[in-house]
Design a protein around this motif. Sequence first.
Motif, PDB file in Angstrom:
ATOM      1  N   LYS A  80      24.490  27.240  34.243  1.00 29.19           N
ATOM      2  CA  LYS A  80      25.098  27.815  35.449  1.00 29.19           C
ATOM      3  C   LYS A  80      24.522  29.205  35.736  1.00 29.19           C
ATOM      4  CE  LYS A  80      29.598  28.827  37.487  1.00 29.19           C
ATOM      5  NZ  LYS A  80      31.043  28.761  37.301  1.00 29.19           N
ATOM      6  N   ALA A  81      24.353  30.012  34.708  1.00 30.34           N
ATOM      7  CA  ALA A  81      23.811  31.361  34.880  1.00 30.34           C
ATOM      8  C   ALA A  81      22.346  31.316  35.311  1.00 30.34           C
ATOM      9  CB  ALA A  81      23.958  32.154  33.582  1.00 30.34           C
ATOM     10  N   VAL A 118      20.848  28.874  37.015  1.00 30.29           N
ATOM     11  CA  VAL A 118      20.803  28.407  38.402  1.00 30.29           C
ATOM     12  C   VAL A 118      21.214  29.527  39.352  1.00 30.29           C
ATOM     13  CG1 VAL A 118      21.861  26.826  40.063  1.00 30.29           C
ATOM     14  CG2 VAL A 118      21.101  25.972  37.847  1.00 30.29           C
ATOM     15  N   LYS A 119      22.275  30.262  39.000  1.00 29.33           N
ATOM     16  CA  LYS A 119      22.762  31.343  39.867  1.00 29.33           C
ATOM     17  C   LYS A 119      21.688  32.427  40.031  1.00 29.33           C
ATOM     18  CE  LYS A 119      26.685  34.392  40.586  1.00 29.33           C
ATOM     19  NZ  LYS A 119      26.561  35.778  40.384  1.00 29.33           N
ATOM     20  N   TYR A 178      18.285  27.606  29.119  1.00 32.23           N
ATOM     21  CA  TYR A 178      17.965  26.753  30.257  1.00 32.23           C
ATOM     22  C   TYR A 178      16.962  27.444  31.162  1.00 32.23           C
ATOM     23  CZ  TYR A 178      21.662  23.781  28.664  1.00 32.23           C
ATOM     24  OH  TYR A 178      22.419  22.940  27.891  1.00 32.23           O
TER      25      TYR A 178
END
Length: 173
Positions: free
Chosen positions: A66-67, A69-70, A117
């Motif tokens: 999530k981090a 992608v953000k 990621y």
Amino acid sequence: MRTYKSILIVLLVSAVFLSACGTVAQSATTPTQPRTISVNGTSQVSVAPDMASISIGVHSEAEAAKAAVKANSEQTQAIIDALMAAGVDEQDIQTTNFSIYPQDKYSPTGELLGKFYAVDNTVNVKVRDLESLGSLLDAAVKAGANTIYGISFDLENKEAAIEQGRKTAVENA
């Protein structure tokens, strides 16, 4: 009597064979093959490009998907905003790749420390004002682009050059 029959058979076979070897006269009703001529011509037309296409991307990494992608989305949006502020039309900016994948993280001694990621996001940009190409690339890098590749030059309208090439090739032939 046998000799006459043998001679007669040999003569008949010879006559059939010889008649097959002869030419047939062409009658007025036999169609003729059309006569054709083939020619080849070449041409080369050189024209200066009037546009460029560039792939500009962002590679981001974080411990959580999530981090990653953000961060990547924010960076990519900053690049798009910088390109539009520099005069690129929104329709000339198109996302061509978005990918996310896990990566193992190792210590210098080879111990597995965990996963992180990686996110890649690439946009293709058409630059119609070639004079601004350098400043556009500079603006993209300042906004966070960390991958730029695939710069190619082209013509917006190729029809006039293609037509000129065809005409010259026909004259050459």
